[in-house]
Design an enzyme around this catalytic site. Structure first.
Site, PDB file in Angstrom:
ATOM      1  N   LYS A 221      79.093  44.702  32.337  1.00  9.95           N
ATOM      2  CA  LYS A 221      79.024  46.750  31.692  1.00  9.95           C
ATOM      3  C   LYS A 221      77.041  46.655  31.812  1.00  9.95           C
ATOM      4  CE  LYS A 221      82.570  46.210  28.694  1.00  9.95           C
ATOM      5  NZ  LYS A 221      83.084  46.617  27.294  1.00  9.95           N
ATOM      6  N   ARG A 255      87.049  38.815  28.655  1.00  9.08           N
ATOM      7  CA  ARG A 255      87.874  40.067  29.373  1.00  9.08           C
ATOM      8  C   ARG A 255      86.229  40.650  30.323  1.00  9.08           C
ATOM      9  NH1 ARG A 255      87.225  45.534  30.459  1.00  9.08           N
ATOM     10  NH2 ARG A 255      89.225  46.685  30.785  1.00  9.08           N
TER      11      ARG A 255
HETATM   12  C1  8Y4 Z   1      80.804  48.462  34.720  1.00  7.57           C
HETATM   13  C2  8Y4 Z   1      81.915  47.576  34.113  1.00  7.57           C
HETATM   14  C3  8Y4 Z   1      80.534  49.630  33.236  1.00  7.57           C
HETATM   15  C4  8Y4 Z   1      82.658  47.744  32.817  1.00  7.57           C
HETATM   16  C5  8Y4 Z   1      81.532  49.732  32.009  1.00  7.57           C
HETATM   17  C6  8Y4 Z   1      82.530  48.987  32.406  1.00  7.57           C
HETATM   18  C7  8Y4 Z   1      86.552  46.104  26.843  1.00  7.57           C
HETATM   19  C8  8Y4 Z   1      87.827  46.491  26.819  1.00  7.57           C
HETATM   20  C9  8Y4 Z   1      86.727  47.839  28.042  1.00  7.57           C
HETATM   21  C10 8Y4 Z   1      86.400  45.498  25.843  1.00  7.57           C
HETATM   22  C11 8Y4 Z   1      88.265  44.911  24.946  1.00  7.57           C
HETATM   23  C12 8Y4 Z   1      84.494  48.733  30.880  1.00  7.57           C
HETATM   24  C13 8Y4 Z   1      89.361  48.114  28.232  1.00  7.57           C
HETATM   25  C14 8Y4 Z   1      85.039  49.307  29.429  1.00  7.57           C
HETATM   26  N1  8Y4 Z   1      86.077  47.032  27.740  1.00  7.57           N
HETATM   27  N2  8Y4 Z   1      88.709  45.975  25.597  1.00  7.57           N
HETATM   28  N3  8Y4 Z   1      87.971  47.372  27.722  1.00  7.57           N
HETATM   29  N4  8Y4 Z   1      86.962  44.575  24.825  1.00  7.57           N
HETATM   30  N5  8Y4 Z   1      88.671  44.286  23.768  1.00  7.57           N
HETATM   31  N6  8Y4 Z   1      83.091  49.080  31.289  1.00  7.57           N
HETATM   32  O1  8Y4 Z   1      84.751  44.899  25.530  1.00  7.57           O
HETATM   33  O2  8Y4 Z   1      84.654  47.882  31.334  1.00  7.57           O
HETATM   34  S1  8Y4 Z   1      87.105  48.892  29.411  1.00  7.57           S
END
Ligand code: 8Y4
Length: 281
Positions: A221, A255
């Site tokens: 993230k 996750r």
């Molecule tokens: C780079 C990598 C940029 C990842 C953005 C992202 C969570 C989640 C997501 C979380 C739970 C993501 C579905 C966002 N994040 N579910 N989901 N907790 N429970 N963004 O933190 O990975 S998606």
């Protein structure tokens, strides 16, 4: 500490890894590769081998600025993959969705858990989960993906996120979703600045006293980018450091995209937690 997931018991005395399986063509890292059901299944198999206790299967992108997908399209993407993974692998299956129709149909397809970044706030979602016996992860998000990173403000981010999750858990219980089926997540990156994210991580233990298992998603993230300056494909080490810290502060479900490496990091943190708990009786 346990989570009841569609008749199975997930033991969370030690933390586990939830592997991310995106089935979106606009997926930030997988670039549509896993719209191919065979490729999705291979990826699922690999993550299960690498030690993921749960796979989180999602067909709606919730990256900052992402647009919602139509309900039918989401069902069409996700349900066949859930069915095939459930038929082949012993791993627990989480469905990443806010869509009540998908929530209602996930159990019959073989899913064990719903992961909802909107914490069952869409009309019909509470009723859909209450009608089945799947576990549910309630995540905090400020705003919607389209606008959530537009200058998010809190007076006390930890207290506000904590009270939101407490409120959602009580609302679920009142709707007939037993507390044994609930898991909470502060929603790193969902309407939070770098400082907000760090405050939540530093004070994660304050969420643990709600008595429910905590999950966290930090993998790749923007927090990792903010702390390390790394591009998307170079964030593994930073992600592992954050995952380790999260488990030391009480997270029970991590996750992550990089399952094998995350399983090692979580093992290290679990070992340290065990020793600390033994010594303090
Ligand atoms: C780079 C990598 C940029 C990842 C953005 C992202 C969570 C989640 C997501 C979380 C739970 C993501 C579905 C966002 N994040 N579910 N989901 N907790 N429970 N963004 O933190 O990975 S998606």
């Amino acid at each position: 500490m346990q989570l009841r997931c569609a008749g199975r018991i997930l033991d969370l005395d030690t933390a586990v890894v939830m592997g991310v399986l995106n089935v979106t063509p606009d997926s930030f890292s997988d670039g549509g590769l896993f719209l191919d059901p065979d490729a999705a299944l291979e990826r699922a198999e690999r993550m299960a081998e690498e030690g993921a206790a749960i796979l989180d299967i999602g067909g709606e992108s919730t990256r900052p600025g992402a647009r919602g997908v139509e309900s039918e399209e989401e069902l069409r993407r996700v349900l066949p993959i859930v069915e095939r993974v459930a038929a082949r692998l012993p791993v627990l299956i989480s469905v990443d969705t806010s869509n009540p129709e998908l929530m209602r149909r996930a159990g019959a397809a073989g899913a064990h858990m719903i992961n909802d970044v909107r914490a069952l706030r869409l009309p019909g979602a509470l009723e859909a989960v209450a009608a089945g016996n799947l576990a549910v992860c309630l995540m905090h998000m400020r705003g919607e993906p389209a606008d959530m990173q537009r200058d998010p403000q809190y007076r006390h981010v930890v207290a506000e996120v904590r009270s939101y999750l407490d409120d959602r858990a009580r609302t679920c219980a009142a709707a007939g979703i037993e507390r044994e089926r609930l898991c909470l997540d502060p929603g790193f990156g969902f309407g939070k600045s770098t400082v907000h994210n760090l405050e939540l991580l530093a004070h994660l233990e304050e969420f643990a006293d709600l008595g429910l298992p905590l999950s966290v998603g930090l993998s790749r993230k923007s927090l990792v980018a903010a702390l390390t300056g790394r591009a998307l494909t170079e964030r593994l080490a930073g992600s592992l450091a954050l995952a380790t810290i999260a488990v030391l502060h009480g997270a029970r479900i991590v996750r992550a995209h990089d399952v094998a490496a995350s399983v090692d990091a979580v093992r290290v943190a679990n070992a340290l937690r065990n020793i600390r708990n033994l010594k303090s009786g």
